[in-house]
Design an enzyme around this catalytic site. Structure first.
Site, PDB file in Angstrom:
ATOM      1  N   LYS A   1       0.816  -1.223   0.000  1.00 57.10           N
ATOM      2  CA  LYS A   1       0.000   0.000   0.000  1.00 57.10           C
ATOM      3  C   LYS A   1       0.854   1.280   0.000  1.00 57.10           C
ATOM      4  O   LYS A   1       2.065   1.237   0.245  1.00 57.10           O
ATOM      5  CB  LYS A   1      -0.933  -0.027   1.215  1.00 57.10           C
ATOM      6  CG  LYS A   1      -1.965  -1.159   1.154  1.00 57.10           C
ATOM      7  CD  LYS A   1      -2.985  -1.019   2.283  1.00 57.10           C
ATOM      8  CE  LYS A   1      -4.008  -2.137   2.230  1.00 57.10           C
ATOM      9  NZ  LYS A   1      -5.075  -1.934   3.249  1.00 57.10           N
TER      10      LYS A   1
ATOM     11  N   TYR B   1     -12.514  -2.155  -3.944  1.00 56.55           N
ATOM     12  CA  TYR B   1     -13.045  -2.223  -2.580  1.00 56.55           C
ATOM     13  C   TYR B   1     -14.571  -2.095  -2.545  1.00 56.55           C
ATOM     14  O   TYR B   1     -15.128  -1.728  -1.504  1.00 56.55           O
ATOM     15  CB  TYR B   1     -12.406  -1.129  -1.722  1.00 56.55           C
ATOM     16  CG  TYR B   1     -11.011  -1.478  -1.221  1.00 56.55           C
ATOM     17  CD1 TYR B   1     -10.796  -2.584  -0.414  1.00 56.55           C
ATOM     18  CD2 TYR B   1      -9.914  -0.678  -1.530  1.00 56.55           C
ATOM     19  CE1 TYR B   1      -9.534  -2.898   0.066  1.00 56.55           C
ATOM     20  CE2 TYR B   1      -8.643  -0.985  -1.058  1.00 56.55           C
ATOM     21  CZ  TYR B   1      -8.467  -2.105  -0.257  1.00 56.55           C
ATOM     22  OH  TYR B   1      -7.220  -2.414   0.233  1.00 56.55           O
TER      23      TYR B   1
ATOM     24  N   PHE C   1     -15.748   3.861   6.586  1.00 57.77           N
ATOM     25  CA  PHE C   1     -14.378   4.246   6.238  1.00 57.77           C
ATOM     26  C   PHE C   1     -14.101   4.172   4.736  1.00 57.77           C
ATOM     27  O   PHE C   1     -12.974   4.393   4.311  1.00 57.77           O
ATOM     28  CB  PHE C   1     -13.377   3.371   7.003  1.00 57.77           C
ATOM     29  CG  PHE C   1     -13.531   1.877   6.793  1.00 57.77           C
ATOM     30  CD1 PHE C   1     -13.008   1.260   5.667  1.00 57.77           C
ATOM     31  CD2 PHE C   1     -14.206   1.100   7.732  1.00 57.77           C
ATOM     32  CE1 PHE C   1     -13.153  -0.109   5.476  1.00 57.77           C
ATOM     33  CE2 PHE C   1     -14.350  -0.274   7.544  1.00 57.77           C
ATOM     34  CZ  PHE C   1     -13.819  -0.873   6.409  1.00 57.77           C
TER      35      PHE C   1
ATOM     36  N   ARG D   1      -1.932 -14.392   4.745  1.00 63.39           N
ATOM     37  CA  ARG D   1      -2.644 -13.729   5.842  1.00 63.39           C
ATOM     38  C   ARG D   1      -1.877 -13.879   7.159  1.00 63.39           C
ATOM     39  O   ARG D   1      -1.871 -12.971   7.989  1.00 63.39           O
ATOM     40  CB  ARG D   1      -4.070 -14.276   5.955  1.00 63.39           C
ATOM     41  CG  ARG D   1      -4.918 -13.821   4.775  1.00 63.39           C
ATOM     42  CD  ARG D   1      -6.342 -14.291   4.860  1.00 63.39           C
ATOM     43  NE  ARG D   1      -7.111 -13.559   5.862  1.00 63.39           N
ATOM     44  CZ  ARG D   1      -7.547 -12.313   5.719  1.00 63.39           C
ATOM     45  NH1 ARG D   1      -7.271 -11.629   4.630  1.00 63.39           N
ATOM     46  NH2 ARG D   1      -8.253 -11.739   6.661  1.00 63.39           N
TER      47      ARG D   1
ATOM     48  N   THR E   1      -5.516  -7.006  10.656  1.00 68.68           N
ATOM     49  CA  THR E   1      -5.794  -5.752   9.937  1.00 68.68           C
ATOM     50  C   THR E   1      -5.323  -4.537  10.722  1.00 68.68           C
ATOM     51  O   THR E   1      -4.705  -3.629  10.178  1.00 68.68           O
ATOM     52  CB  THR E   1      -7.318  -5.632   9.675  1.00 68.68           C
ATOM     53  OG1 THR E   1      -7.755  -6.793   8.975  1.00 68.68           O
ATOM     54  CG2 THR E   1      -7.639  -4.387   8.864  1.00 68.68           C
TER      55      THR E   1
ATOM     56  N   ARG F   1       2.457  -6.339   9.296  1.00 73.84           N
ATOM     57  CA  ARG F   1       1.731  -5.177   9.848  1.00 73.84           C
ATOM     58  C   ARG F   1       2.277  -4.772  11.217  1.00 73.84           C
ATOM     59  O   ARG F   1       2.365  -3.579  11.520  1.00 73.84           O
ATOM     60  CB  ARG F   1       0.232  -5.480   9.895  1.00 73.84           C
ATOM     61  CG  ARG F   1      -0.389  -5.394   8.485  1.00 73.84           C
ATOM     62  CD  ARG F   1      -1.743  -5.996   8.446  1.00 73.84           C
ATOM     63  NE  ARG F   1      -2.468  -5.715   7.211  1.00 73.84           N
ATOM     64  CZ  ARG F   1      -3.522  -6.408   6.806  1.00 73.84           C
ATOM     65  NH1 ARG F   1      -3.974  -7.410   7.532  1.00 73.84           N
ATOM     66  NH2 ARG F   1      -4.125  -6.097   5.680  1.00 73.84           N
TER      67      ARG F   1
ATOM     68  N   ASN G   1      -2.047   0.300   6.631  1.00 81.00           N
ATOM     69  CA  ASN G   1      -1.581  -0.962   7.220  1.00 81.00           C
ATOM     70  C   ASN G   1      -0.693  -1.763   6.263  1.00 81.00           C
ATOM     71  O   ASN G   1      -0.594  -2.986   6.361  1.00 81.00           O
ATOM     72  CB  ASN G   1      -2.755  -1.781   7.771  1.00 81.00           C
ATOM     73  CG  ASN G   1      -3.711  -2.255   6.706  1.00 81.00           C
ATOM     74  OD1 ASN G   1      -3.591  -1.873   5.549  1.00 81.00           O
ATOM     75  ND2 ASN G   1      -4.662  -3.087   7.077  1.00 81.00           N
TER      76      ASN G   1
ATOM     77  N   HIS H   1      -2.332  -5.390   1.625  1.00 82.94           N
ATOM     78  CA  HIS H   1      -3.637  -6.062   1.488  1.00 82.94           C
ATOM     79  C   HIS H   1      -3.370  -7.482   1.038  1.00 82.94           C
ATOM     80  O   HIS H   1      -2.430  -7.724   0.276  1.00 82.94           O
ATOM     81  CB  HIS H   1      -4.502  -5.362   0.426  1.00 82.94           C
ATOM     82  CG  HIS H   1      -5.665  -6.204  -0.008  1.00 82.94           C
ATOM     83  ND1 HIS H   1      -6.836  -6.264   0.702  1.00 82.94           N
ATOM     84  CD2 HIS H   1      -5.800  -7.082  -1.045  1.00 82.94           C
ATOM     85  CE1 HIS H   1      -7.655  -7.127   0.107  1.00 82.94           C
ATOM     86  NE2 HIS H   1      -7.051  -7.635  -0.954  1.00 82.94           N
TER      87      HIS H   1
ATOM     88  N   GLU I   1      -9.623 -10.921  -7.462  1.00 81.21           N
ATOM     89  CA  GLU I   1      -8.703  -9.793  -7.275  1.00 81.21           C
ATOM     90  C   GLU I   1      -7.522  -9.872  -8.252  1.00 81.21           C
ATOM     91  O   GLU I   1      -7.089  -8.846  -8.781  1.00 81.21           O
ATOM     92  CB  GLU I   1      -8.225  -9.752  -5.825  1.00 81.21           C
ATOM     93  CG  GLU I   1      -9.357  -9.398  -4.865  1.00 81.21           C
ATOM     94  CD  GLU I   1      -8.962  -9.398  -3.397  1.00 81.21           C
ATOM     95  OE1 GLU I   1      -9.830  -9.097  -2.560  1.00 81.21           O
ATOM     96  OE2 GLU I   1      -7.793  -9.697  -3.075  1.00 81.21           O
TER      97      GLU I   1
HETATM   98  P1  CMP Z   1      -7.632  -4.391   3.520  1.00 74.72           P
HETATM   99  O1  CMP Z   1      -7.218  -5.799   3.779  1.00 74.72           O
HETATM  100  O2  CMP Z   1      -6.963  -3.706   2.387  1.00 74.72           O
HETATM  101  O3  CMP Z   1      -9.225  -4.355   3.286  1.00 74.72           O
HETATM  102  C1  CMP Z   1     -10.010  -3.212   3.587  1.00 74.72           C
HETATM  103  C2  CMP Z   1      -9.231  -2.149   4.276  1.00 74.72           C
HETATM  104  O4  CMP Z   1      -9.978  -1.154   4.918  1.00 74.72           O
HETATM  105  C3  CMP Z   1      -8.423  -2.772   5.381  1.00 74.72           C
HETATM  106  O5  CMP Z   1      -7.366  -3.547   4.828  1.00 74.72           O
HETATM  107  C4  CMP Z   1      -8.012  -1.545   6.187  1.00 74.72           C
HETATM  108  O6  CMP Z   1      -6.755  -1.032   5.806  1.00 74.72           O
HETATM  109  C5  CMP Z   1      -9.063  -0.510   5.819  1.00 74.72           C
HETATM  110  N1  CMP Z   1      -9.751   0.043   6.967  1.00 74.72           N
HETATM  111  C6  CMP Z   1      -9.751   1.336   7.302  1.00 74.72           C
HETATM  112  N2  CMP Z   1     -10.487   1.519   8.404  1.00 74.72           N
HETATM  113  C7  CMP Z   1     -10.955   0.311   8.791  1.00 74.72           C
HETATM  114  C8  CMP Z   1     -11.765  -0.152   9.866  1.00 74.72           C
HETATM  115  N3  CMP Z   1     -12.252   0.681  10.787  1.00 74.72           N
HETATM  116  N4  CMP Z   1     -12.028  -1.481   9.922  1.00 74.72           N
HETATM  117  C9  CMP Z   1     -11.536  -2.340   8.985  1.00 74.72           C
HETATM  118  N5  CMP Z   1     -10.771  -1.944   7.944  1.00 74.72           N
HETATM  119  C10 CMP Z   1     -10.475  -0.633   7.858  1.00 74.72           C
END
Ligand code: CMP
Length: 140
Positions: A11, A51, A59, A87, A93, A104, A114, A117, A128
């Protein structure tokens, strides 16, 4: 067990800090092989499409703004049980919840910034991967 594939994004927070190589090394050390990789600037339309499952989440707007705030590196990773393996090395996350030694925990700045992905299922991995790569761009 046969090798499977997953999809990864390094990212904007990580590319901004010049961590593409460091993150990729952690993926490789975890037993994943990069079989396709490109550095791109996502368009707003791409980020919204990628997304789309999160579009009702509070968010979503910030997530899209963040994902287009700088270059990302999209990758196809191959390995035994690739989705779960990726993962595990990514960690939770929210970096505050991530285990020691995960990407992470090591590099993420926040739940939004973070660093990586990774697909959450084999089915989503296929979708994807196809979102960003033609089959002839993937060389195992
Ligand atoms: P990702 O795995 O890329 O999938 C969705 C993304 O939303 C997640 O990682 C986070 O980086 C982002 N995100 C931002 N805010 C939140 C939140 N409150 N809860 C979950 N994901 C969030």
């Amino acid at each position: 067990m046969a090798a499977t594939r997953t999809f990864s994004i390094i990212k904007p927070d990580a590319t901004r800090r010049n961590l593409t190589g460091a993150v990729t090394k952690m993926l490789e050390d975890a037993g994943l092989r990069v079989v396709a990789s490109k550095r791109i600037q996502m368009t707003r339309e791409q980020a919204e499409g990628f997304y789309a499952v999160h579009k009702e989440r509070p968010f979503f707007g910030e997530l899209v703004d963040f994902m287009i705030s700088g270059p990302v590196v999209v990758q196809v990773l191959e390995g035994e049980d690739a989705v779960a393996r990726n993962r595990k090395v990514m960690g939770a996350t929210n970096p505050a919840d991530a285990d020691e030694g995960t990407i992470r925990k090591t590099y993420a700045e926040s739940i939004e910034a973070n660093s990586v992905h990774g697909s959450d299922s084999e089915e989503n991995a296929k979708t994807e991967i196809a979102f960003f790569f033609d089959e002839d761009e993937i060389v195992g």
